[in-house]
Design an enzyme around this catalytic site. Sequence first.
Site, PDB file in Angstrom:
ATOM      1  CD  GLU A 195      -4.137  -6.003   2.646  1.00  0.00           C
ATOM      2  OE1 GLU A 195      -4.924  -5.319   3.352  1.00  0.00           O
ATOM      3  OE2 GLU A 195      -2.904  -5.817   2.650  1.00  0.00           O
ATOM      4  CD  GLU A 242      -2.972  -1.090   2.310  1.00  0.00           C
ATOM      5  OE1 GLU A 242      -4.075  -1.660   2.164  1.00  0.00           O
ATOM      6  OE2 GLU A 242      -2.640  -0.501   3.363  1.00  0.00           O
TER       7      GLU A 242
END
Length: 691
Positions: free
Chosen positions: A314, A158
């Site tokens: 995710e 991320e």
Amino acid sequence: MTMKFPAISGKLPVFMHGADYNPEQWLHDPAILQEDIRLMKLANCNVMSVGIFSWGKLEQEEGVFTWDWLDQVLDLLVKNGIYVWLATPSGARPAWMSEKYPEVLRVEKNRQRNLHGMRHNHCLTSPVYREKVRIMNSKLAERYSFHPAVLGWHVSNEYGGECHCEYCQDAFRSWLKQKYGTLEALNQAWWTTFWSHTFTSWSQVESPAPHGEMMVHGLNLDWRRFVSDQTIDFFRHEIQPLKAVNPDLPCTANMMDLFYGLDYREFAKAVDVVSWDAYPTWHSESSETGVASWFAFNHDLFRSLKKKPFMLMESTPSQTNWQRTSKLKRPGMHRLSSLQAVAHGSDTVQYFQWRKSRGSSEKFHGAVVDHVGHEHTRVFQDVASLGRTLGELTEVLGTTVPAEAAILFDWDNRWAVLDAQGPRNGGIHYEDTVVQHYRALWQLSVPTDIIGAFDSLNRYKLLIAPMVYLLREETGRKLTEYVKQGGTLLVTYWSGVVDEHDLCHLTGCPGPLREVTGIWAEEIDSLHDHDHNELIFQQENPLGLQGSYAVHELCERIHCEGAEILAAYSSDFYAGDPVLTVNRFGEGKAYYLAARVKEDEFYEMLYARIVSETGVLKCLDSTLPKGVSVEMRTDGTHDYLFVLNFSGQEALVDLDDRAYSDLESGQVVQHRLQLPVHGSVVLKRKTLVNV
């Protein structure tokens, strides 16, 4: 058009199902690893992401590397038929590095250097940090690139944030020199004669700062572009040693929900496969429609970045620990939410996390395995059931979404809109506006791509351009030619206002689109939250629509220059002025909507008529209950329809007369589907797509 892509990895030519796995948290208890293997098999998981935050275990002191624990984990996983996306651990550096090399820590906008801690608290320009990452990634690549467990590289985690240190200031100036060449060109592009801001030396240029310059919009926009480019450059730096050892292993970087800070359209060019992390706030309203359409938009965005299947890297199998209200998923929602991702083009369903952490900030974040440590939980059984479902959907793997409609969404336009200082600083709601248009197509079961200004338009019959405030001259010419050649374009208020430097067009709004839309937008009215006006359809308008609809937030006063009026304002001093127009241009049409309409029903009605008029492909040619969506993937021989119930209640869905079968059971489905609350089904039929 390509109808089917190969599997993301030839080692695992089925849907990937798994989670982020952090065995380094449990090395003190070897029995945990053995138990995890047993549970992974029970959960029908076939892939894990490993090593995402393991730098502190791999290099506990500078230059001293420990591999035995990771060797054991990878060997045991692949022995049991479980594969790995192996991560580079650059998302969080060990404490010894911050202590010895404080330059790796980020400097904030206020020019204050951070202390050690958190994630992504590192400077992506720092020579020391880049060298440490190069060494780590080189060693990982040399040791594991040909390990039978490894499917590909999960690069960092991320990416996001920015640094304002002197390394970054120098890099920013170099970036500007390359872009503009001379200070004269930079000063012109940034309009620095305003407030006497003219730069006479490159050294005077600084990144935006709360105690310095934040009002030069060209500077703000270029800083955002630089931060994005510098992050992409760091990603390329990360993968260079990985590709040098085994160029065939794919690299990905997990992206985030409509993330503001990075231009994912540019980032996607650097990754081999797009992946992203989705965390819907389910059960926040009586109907799931708003949340479902927002995440449908995101799924379509990430699929559209490379026009091929993506990875859901995710999601949560139950709840998060960071949302304002962390609701449990209600029965059926885990399957429904996961199949929504698959319906829009994902070839994986993966979770954060496999086993709940015992301590620190994510100890209460959802996981497949709870603290109790066994399979006898509702969440575990939901995950295992989904794994069985994915095993029945293998023929869907690699198929495409055959969109004939598209929505224009660019990051630099987004940055410029939100930095414009007007016309509505109390909330211009750009993203909500884009998704409001998208939601109508979603409810109409129209497959939709989310594209950028530089993408090809050839395949689309309908293109929607909401609030394209930043519009390059070349983009205007491209859209004009698209309509001239027979395309249908819908443009909204606050479009064609500035160019790529955030300098206002001097030809009247909507700038380069003035000719094709056949209107001139003279001025724009910003409404208070309690204000409203109305859009009233003209009698016997070409669309055959009627009625009145509330408009709010932004209302443009426009003049027709060849366009035909479809609807007008009802009140205020511009009562009777056009608010919705259509202009026939060449072989196509350009619609212009001059105000934000409040009700979703307006957009559904408008686009239903335009979709019918243009012949845009629909997944199912029937009227769907509110909150039920139908998505489609195709291989050119068969269409796979995902019928998903986000309505919050039982729903009946009428089918047409084509032959359908339930892909999981093989049973024939005729005429009508009855879906329970949060119900979902995957249907198969002979394709309607013209290959």
